[in-house]
Design an enzyme around this catalytic site. Structure first.
Site, PDB file in Angstrom:
ATOM      1  N   LYS A 185      -1.320   5.916  -2.248  1.00  0.00           N
ATOM      2  CA  LYS A 185      -0.103   6.718  -2.402  1.00  0.00           C
ATOM      3  C   LYS A 185      -0.344   8.077  -3.063  1.00  0.00           C
ATOM      4  CE  LYS A 185       3.192   2.880  -2.492  1.00  0.00           C
ATOM      5  NZ  LYS A 185       4.270   2.198  -3.241  1.00  0.00           N
ATOM      6  N   ASP A 230      10.255   5.144  -2.097  1.00  0.00           N
ATOM      7  CA  ASP A 230      10.171   4.069  -3.091  1.00  0.00           C
ATOM      8  C   ASP A 230      11.205   4.260  -4.200  1.00  0.00           C
ATOM      9  OD1 ASP A 230       8.146   2.496  -2.028  1.00  0.00           O
ATOM     10  OD2 ASP A 230       6.559   3.627  -3.013  1.00  0.00           O
ATOM     11  N   ALA A 274       1.834   2.728 -14.321  1.00  0.00           N
ATOM     12  CA  ALA A 274       2.019   4.179 -14.178  1.00  0.00           C
ATOM     13  C   ALA A 274       1.405   4.701 -12.884  1.00  0.00           C
ATOM     14  CB  ALA A 274       1.396   4.904 -15.372  1.00  0.00           C
ATOM     15  N   VAL A 312       8.884  -5.395  -8.781  1.00  0.00           N
ATOM     16  CA  VAL A 312       8.564  -4.614  -7.596  1.00  0.00           C
ATOM     17  C   VAL A 312       7.850  -5.474  -6.549  1.00  0.00           C
ATOM     18  CG1 VAL A 312       7.135  -2.708  -6.744  1.00  0.00           C
ATOM     19  CG2 VAL A 312       8.554  -2.387  -8.753  1.00  0.00           C
ATOM     20  N   GLY A 357      11.856  -8.219  -6.076  1.00  0.00           N
ATOM     21  CA  GLY A 357      11.419  -7.020  -5.379  1.00  0.00           C
ATOM     22  C   GLY A 357      11.959  -6.843  -3.974  1.00  0.00           C
TER      23      GLY A 357
END
Length: 308
Positions: A88, A124, A149, A240, A263
């Site tokens: 990503k 997202d 993070a 998630v 999620g």
């Protein structure tokens, strides 16, 4: 890396002319439910669409392979690709343009090919925000702890602050990465709105909510992302990971009586938004939620795991 790019070209060669070519690039994505979600919604809208998985693990290539794979997709006429862990952020260097949200987050989960240009988007954060709003309506957003993070953590933290969270505490095993994300969030949302966490016990002890955004809980990464003793009934918890839907964190928090968001909603809502970007058509999110529920309760789909 050539084998991964060749898989992209081979999929295009097999497609019927006029078919919208889409797919997912990432590692360990075999269990992803994105293909059936996208393809079923396309059929219901009368569209010819193929959504293929391109798993880095199958070709034994690193995240850097996303560059040649994108180039192959662009040349082969793909409409777009979803991007997941661990690409990503790596993908940023291979794009011609970023949407404002993707630029702010420095993370991309959706690439659309427009007039020969590769444009990065991030669905997202909005998928998470919508999932939180509809799945845990009215929860207190005064102080929220985010575990992770990376790309997913950046997205949920952005979604939380956009939704009005007072303060987000970011924790990551890589403290420098947590500090970098917190600094970027504070720069966008204002001083004091985000900070890199130092003391997890203290932060969770005074938090209203907890969002987990790492792969922990998947079949390949079992367990809890924090000590079970830190959870409590008045702490809402959002996950998630969606395969399995009932991660150990979800089960443990629910058993305590906490309000819990698995999620699934984030997975569906980010997919619906990406579908719209790929096709230009408006998907039926409620129908996609129903389809997702059917897929996750089908015995033949169990067990599996995913973090798209």
């Amino acid at each position: 890396m050539s084998s991964a790019a060749e898989a992209i070209r081979a999929q295009a060669a097999r497609a019927t002319p006029g078919t919208l070519l889409t797919g997912l690039i990432g590692a360990g994505i075999g269990p992803s439910l994105s293909p059936p979600l996208h393809e079923a919604e396309a059929r219901r809208l009368g569209l010819e669409l193929v959504y293929a998985r391109f798993d880095l693990d199958d070709h034994d290539v690193p995240a850097a392979a996303v560059g040649p794979m994108l180039a192959a997709a662009r040349e082969a006429g793909y409409r777009g690709l979803n991007i997941t862990h661990p690409c990503k952020q790596v993908v940023l260097g291979h794009l011609d343009e970023l949407s404002p949200d993707a630029a702010a987050l420095a993370a991309v989960n959706t690439v659309v090919f427009e007039d020969g240009r590769a444009v990065g988007h991030n669905t997202d954060w909005s998928g998470f925000a919508r999932g939180l709003r509809t799945g845990l309506p009215g929860v207190d957003l005064g102080a929220v702890v985010v575990l992770g993070a990376g790309g997913a953590g950046a997205a949920v933290a952005h979604g939380l602050l956009t939704a009005g969270a007072g303060r987000v505490h970011v924790f990551d095993l890589d403290t420098a990465r947590a500090e970098e994300l917190a600094g970027a969030l504070a720069g966008r949302f204002g001083a004091g709105r985000a900070a890199a966490g130092r003391d997890l016990d203290a932060a969770v002890g005074t938090a209203d909510g907890l969002v987990h955004a790492t792969p922990t809980g998947m079949a390949a990464h079992p367990g809890l992302p924090l000590p079970a003793g830190l959870l409590r009934p008045d702490l809402w918890v959002a996950e998630v990971v969606y395969r399995p839907l009932d991660t150990e964190l979800v089960r443990t928090a629910r058993a305590l009586g906490a309000r819990v968001l698995d999620g699934g909603r984030m997975a569906v809502f980010q997919a619906a938004e990406a579908f719209g970007l790929f096709t230009g058509a408006e998907p039926d999110s409620a129908r996609m939620l129903d389809h997702f529920a059917a897929l996750t309760t089908s015995p033949e789909r169990q067990p599996a795991d995913a973090l798209d």
